[in-house]
Design a protein around this motif. Structure first.
Motif, PDB file in Angstrom:
ATOM      1  N   HIS A 247      26.913 -30.980  -9.865  1.00  0.00           N
ATOM      2  CA  HIS A 247      25.756 -29.111  -9.795  1.00  0.00           C
ATOM      3  C   HIS A 247      24.886 -30.328  -8.766  1.00  0.00           C
ATOM      4  O   HIS A 247      24.889 -30.604  -7.829  1.00  0.00           O
ATOM      5  CB  HIS A 247      24.780 -29.396 -11.226  1.00  0.00           C
ATOM      6  CG  HIS A 247      24.003 -30.334 -11.359  1.00  0.00           C
ATOM      7  ND1 HIS A 247      24.058 -31.241 -12.252  1.00  0.00           N
ATOM      8  CD2 HIS A 247      22.981 -30.107 -10.809  1.00  0.00           C
ATOM      9  CE1 HIS A 247      23.241 -32.746 -11.913  1.00  0.00           C
ATOM     10  NE2 HIS A 247      22.179 -31.427 -11.029  1.00  0.00           N
TER      11      HIS A 247
ATOM     12  N   VAL B  27      21.768 -27.441  -7.275  1.00  0.00           N
ATOM     13  CA  VAL B  27      20.386 -26.574  -7.605  1.00  0.00           C
ATOM     14  C   VAL B  27      20.582 -24.750  -6.449  1.00  0.00           C
ATOM     15  O   VAL B  27      20.741 -24.862  -6.208  1.00  0.00           O
ATOM     16  CB  VAL B  27      19.092 -27.341  -7.219  1.00  0.00           C
ATOM     17  CG1 VAL B  27      18.024 -26.245  -7.248  1.00  0.00           C
ATOM     18  CG2 VAL B  27      19.869 -28.813  -8.273  1.00  0.00           C
TER      19      VAL B  27
ATOM     20  N   ASP C   6      18.850 -21.462  -6.202  1.00  0.00           N
ATOM     21  CA  ASP C   6      17.650 -20.945  -6.549  1.00  0.00           C
ATOM     22  C   ASP C   6      16.523 -21.669  -8.085  1.00  0.00           C
ATOM     23  O   ASP C   6      15.994 -20.948  -9.618  1.00  0.00           O
ATOM     24  CB  ASP C   6      17.584 -19.822  -7.475  1.00  0.00           C
ATOM     25  CG  ASP C   6      18.068 -18.554  -6.557  1.00  0.00           C
ATOM     26  OD1 ASP C   6      17.880 -18.673  -5.680  1.00  0.00           O
ATOM     27  OD2 ASP C   6      19.370 -18.012  -7.109  1.00  0.00           O
ATOM     28  N   GLY C   7      16.193 -23.130  -8.051  1.00  0.00           N
ATOM     29  CA  GLY C   7      15.735 -23.505  -8.672  1.00  0.00           C
ATOM     30  C   GLY C   7      16.293 -24.206 -10.204  1.00  0.00           C
ATOM     31  O   GLY C   7      15.369 -24.968 -11.196  1.00  0.00           O
ATOM     32  N   SER C   8      17.879 -23.701 -10.377  1.00  0.00           N
ATOM     33  CA  SER C   8      18.711 -23.749 -11.430  1.00  0.00           C
ATOM     34  C   SER C   8      19.647 -24.779 -11.210  1.00  0.00           C
ATOM     35  O   SER C   8      19.835 -24.989 -10.096  1.00  0.00           O
ATOM     36  CB  SER C   8      18.654 -22.808 -12.247  1.00  0.00           C
ATOM     37  OG  SER C   8      18.086 -21.873 -12.886  1.00  0.00           O
ATOM     38  N   ALA C   9      19.983 -25.840 -12.401  1.00  0.00           N
ATOM     39  CA  ALA C   9      21.325 -26.532 -12.129  1.00  0.00           C
ATOM     40  C   ALA C   9      22.858 -25.635 -12.079  1.00  0.00           C
ATOM     41  O   ALA C   9      22.332 -25.174 -12.619  1.00  0.00           O
ATOM     42  CB  ALA C   9      20.658 -27.652 -12.719  1.00  0.00           C
ATOM     43  N   VAL C  10      23.516 -25.616 -11.525  1.00  0.00           N
ATOM     44  CA  VAL C  10      24.996 -24.790 -11.578  1.00  0.00           C
ATOM     45  C   VAL C  10      25.768 -25.939 -11.391  1.00  0.00           C
ATOM     46  O   VAL C  10      26.129 -26.651  -9.994  1.00  0.00           O
ATOM     47  CB  VAL C  10      24.864 -23.738  -9.987  1.00  0.00           C
ATOM     48  CG1 VAL C  10      25.903 -22.981 -10.443  1.00  0.00           C
ATOM     49  CG2 VAL C  10      23.351 -22.697 -10.733  1.00  0.00           C
ATOM     50  N   ASP C  11      26.721 -26.049 -11.693  1.00  0.00           N
ATOM     51  CA  ASP C  11      27.601 -26.857 -12.001  1.00  0.00           C
ATOM     52  C   ASP C  11      29.275 -26.158 -10.994  1.00  0.00           C
ATOM     53  O   ASP C  11      29.370 -24.826 -10.764  1.00  0.00           O
ATOM     54  CB  ASP C  11      28.906 -27.325 -13.144  1.00  0.00           C
ATOM     55  CG  ASP C  11      28.309 -27.832 -14.498  1.00  0.00           C
ATOM     56  OD1 ASP C  11      27.404 -28.703 -13.686  1.00  0.00           O
ATOM     57  OD2 ASP C  11      28.557 -27.811 -15.695  1.00  0.00           O
TER      58      ASP C  11
END
Length: 210
Positions: free
Chosen positions: A116, A118, A120-125
């Protein structure tokens, strides 16, 4: 001719590893992002190339790639987490170092774990696909196989200067007869993978060379 991309229209990284079947030394992996519509008829599975040609192609890959990186997992880590997990971790470490973030990943073989980034501050696979014998099908995987192989070979050549009796200059840590005969005579080094069947007899040898 190998294919340039699996995921069309995405920034795609190809990954491969080297040294998974060795008795000694770290496992290396590379990640390579090539330009869109890139072509190079010389690129192929590193095992199909001579040592000289691999080294020549490494320079070309490093020059032409949008981004490339090499990841390493040590023998101690291999013993702790097993070689499959270590191979995947080495690929993740290579991906971590890429100066350009991939939007998709293609991996040689049939095993991988989600990777993953990051946003916008979020983890994205990041979407990925495993491809059996992918180093003979896709340019970026072939390029990764060449980088992983050549950088690992350089590393084993350096270790061979310190431990010449194991013939690592020739076998690169793989389980050859000469390598195993040296283990029987001299014991294992700190660079041997202690959870592997080093002598080929079903037993684990834990005797270190001083």
């Amino acid at each position: 001719m190998l294919e340039s991309h699996y995921y069309q229209g995405k920034v795609e990284a190809g990954c491969d590893e080297a040294g998974r079947g060795c008795l000694a030394g770290s496992v290396y992996a590379a990640a390579v992002i090539l330009p869109e519509d890139y072509q190079n008829e010389e690129l192929n599975d590193s095992k199909q190339l001579t040592d000289k040609r691999r080294k020549e192609l490494r320079k070309i890959i490093e020059r032409d790639a949008v981004a490339w990186a090499v990841g390493v997992v040590t023998p101690d880590e291999i013993d702790r987490i097993n070689i499959l997990n270590a191979s995947i971790l080495a690929m993740h470490r290579a991906l971590d170092q890429l100066k350009v973030r991939p939007e998709a990943i293609i991996v040689d073989g049939n095993r991988f774990k989600p990777y993953h980034t990051v946003v916008d501050g979020s983890a994205v696979d990041i979407p990925y696909t495993t491809i059996v014998k992918g180093d003979g099908k896709y340019l970026s995987i072939a390029a990764a196989s060449i980088l992983a192989k050549t950088y690992r070979d350089d590393y084993m050549d350096q270790l061979a200067l310190e431990y010449p009796q194991y013939d690592w200059k020739q076998n690169k840590g793989y389980p050859t007869k000469k390598h195993r005969e040296a283990v029987r005579e001299y014991g294992i080094t700190p660079f041997h993978r202690k959870t592997f069947n080093i002598l080929g007899d079903g037993q684990l040898s834990l005797d270190f060379q001083d």
